[in-house]
Design a protein around this motif. Structure first.
Motif: not given
Lengths: 279, 293
Positions: A140-157
């Motif tokens: 699902t697109r939602t699932g992929l987006i959730i993955c990006y939230l997890g992978f993107g969080a560290p650097l962005s934080i």
């Protein structure tokens, strides 16, 4: 005085010529891509460097249809835009709280985020397929987006954390005195101040997510969800060595990001510079 | 609990909760599970996952020559790639901080390849190596173009290096330009008045001041080249005969092509340990070499 040497001298002119030649060398791949994308297959095989004898614009039509370009483009766009906006929002919120409420728990949590930046994707991807299966996020697109939230969080934080530390506290204190809740302080006062770092975070994440191949290829099996990199890869698997189809597909594939780059160049360069100073 | 404590807890959950939650389910938990799976014989088809202790690691160290070949390839690639991208990026940046008329256009051109993803770039260059170089070979007669590009180990290796340098030098250039424009003009002028040659100014004045940028650029280039995957997949697929297979690609193929998830997880775990070590060592070394302006 040596000052004169700063002006445009003969030596600078030679340097300029050398650099222009090098710039052209950097552009050669694009030349090959573009001229051959409109050649007939025979024309392309006989001479890959020449100007096309006939312009086969039909190549583009075939590539457009076979890759289902509008669909792939929309999938890439929706996934990228939703992901980057949500990453920017949740990461800035987390970073804000961690800076302003520097408890022992938040210190440890921040350390975990920073340390996680070292983890290569390959060390997560195998179990990730299982976890996303359990949580019904696969395909699902939602699932992929959730993955990006997890992978993107560290650097962005990490980037927001460094930036928020330099934001003066006085404005927020004044807002609290005026009766703002912590939530409205963040949204009305702090968030607008984050704009420079917001640009950086959005730029870095959008280049990454738009171009990402591996994660979407593991997450999205159904054809209807294909992004541009997946559609391109699928095309290559199916039509090996059919360059008259592959090259127009590649041109279409890189066009959106090139246009985005040329339009947003100033912000992209600034974003990368700011992101690297902290990174 | 007092009202204030509740309010604090509410804020903590509201602000930090979402990012932590998504990070944990997507990165944290799978990462820990990966460590567990590296001690199992999991084959991906659910059902039976048996604990087999260190067998995966024993198998990797005793008989998996492909994995070590992939490591060796990755190390060589990283060494060459990091040096070439940084040297080229720095030289371009240095020249493009001079008052050239085409400066801005050139910066755009050098950076442009970077916005395109590695997968698409690899496919574009596959065409250039196979068809474009053949044509150039006929036109010029240079033996360089008539090599069997991507067809053997050496040309496969250098093919990936060429594309990698073309793709990433521009990014490093941007960082170096920012650092070079921040070098105070008066320091450089003072050095010139004192009679320092251009090379002396570069080596003794500019270089120490841009060391922080060098740290960042080395860090980025090592990280990119050591974890290289997309370019490898689209350009050579690790071939011919696995001779250009990076570690990242080797792990991917082990898990999702050979369906040996447990073994793949063990390889990924070793990969993680090495990446973490390199990062630590590198940050240590370069931080100690920085100079304040």
């Amino acid at each position: 005085m040596k000052k004169l040497s700063r002006n445009y001298s003969g030596k600078t002119f030679i340097v300029e010529i050398v650099m222009i030649l090098m710039g052209l060398l950097f552009l050669v791949p694009f030349y090959f891509l573009l001229v051959n994308s409109v050649k007939s297959f025979g024309d392309l095989l006989s001479n890959a460097a020449s100007w096309p004898t006939t312009f086969e614009w039909g190549n583009y039509q075939r590539a457009w249809e076979i890759t289902e370009f509008p669909k792939a483009f929309m999938n890439s766009l929706v996934i990228t835009v939703v992901s980057i906006l949500l990453i920017a929002l949740i990461s800035s919120m987390a970073a804000y709280r961690m800076v302003r409420h520097n408890s022992r728990f938040n210190k440890v949590l921040f350390m975990i985020f920073v340390a996680a930046m070292v983890i290569p994707f390959q060390s997560v991807m195998i179990p990730l397929v299982k976890v996303t299966g359990w949580l019904d996020l696969a395909n699902t697109r939602t699932g992929l987006i959730i993955c990006y939230l997890g992978f993107g969080a560290p650097l962005s934080i990490f980037l927001f954390h460094g930036f928020i530390k330099s934001v003066p506290l006085e404005v927020e204190e004044a807002a609290v005195v005026d009766g703002c809740t912590p939530y409205s302080v963040y949204w009305k006062i702090v968030f607008p101040l984050l704009k420079p770092m917001l640009v950086t975070v959005i730029i870095l994440n959008s280049l990454w997510i738009w171009n990402d191949y591996l994660l979407p290829s593991l997450m999205l099996q159904s054809d209807a969800l294909h992004t541009i990199p997946i559609a391109t890869f699928a095309l290559f698997g199916q039509y090996t060595k059919q360059w008259d189809l592959a090259l127009p597909a590649l041109t279409l594939g890189i066009l959106p990001i090139i246009i985005f780059f040329l339009a947003m160049q100033k912000y992209i360069i600034e974003g990368i510079t700011a992101g690297s100073v902290k990174g | 609990m007092s009202r204030k404590a509740w309010s604090q807890l509410g804020q903590q959950l509201f602000f930090v909760g979402p990012a932590t939650f998504f990070f944990m389910i997507i990165v944290g938990i799978p990462f820990l599970m990966g460590m567990y799976y590296s001690f199992t014989d999991w084959n991906g088809v659910a059902g039976t996952v048996a604990w087999i202790g260190l067998d995966n690691f024993k198998a990797i160290f005793s008989s998996d020559s492909d994995y070590f070949a992939a490591f060796w390839f990755t190390v060589k690639f990283t060494a060459v790639g990091v040096v070439l991208t940084n040297v080229l990026g720095f030289v371009i940046a240095y020249v493009l901080t001079k008052p050239l008329k085409m400066r801005n256009a050139l910066r755009t051109i050098f950076f442009m390849p970077n916005v395109i993803g590695g997968l698409l770039l690899g496919f574009i260059w596959q065409f250039i190596f196979v068809k474009g170089f053949a044509t150039l070979g006929e036109l010029t007669g240079w033996s360089f173009f008539n090599l069997p590009w991507l067809g053997d180990e050496t040309t496969g290796f250098w093919g990936i290096v060429i594309v990698f340098v073309w793709q990433t030098a521009g990014y490093l250039m941007v960082i170096y330009i920012a650092a070079l424009t921040n070098v105070p003009k008066d320091i450089m002028e003072a050095a010139e008045i004192d009679g320092a040659s251009r090379m002396q100014v570069l080596r003794n004045v500019i270089m120490p001041l841009v060391m922080p940028a060098v740290t960042v650029c080395l860090f980025l280039a090592i990280s990119w080249s050591f974890k290289m995957f997309d370019l490898n997949l689209s350009l050579t697929k690790g071939g011919p005969f696995k001779s250009t297979e990076s570690v990242a690609l080797n792990i991917y193929l082990e898990a999702f092509q050979n369906n040996r998830y447990g073994l793949g997880a063990a390889k990924a775990f070793i990969f993680f340990v090495i990446v973490a070590l390199i990062t630590l060592i590198q940050v240590r070394i370069t931080k100690s070499k920085e100079v304040e302006a």
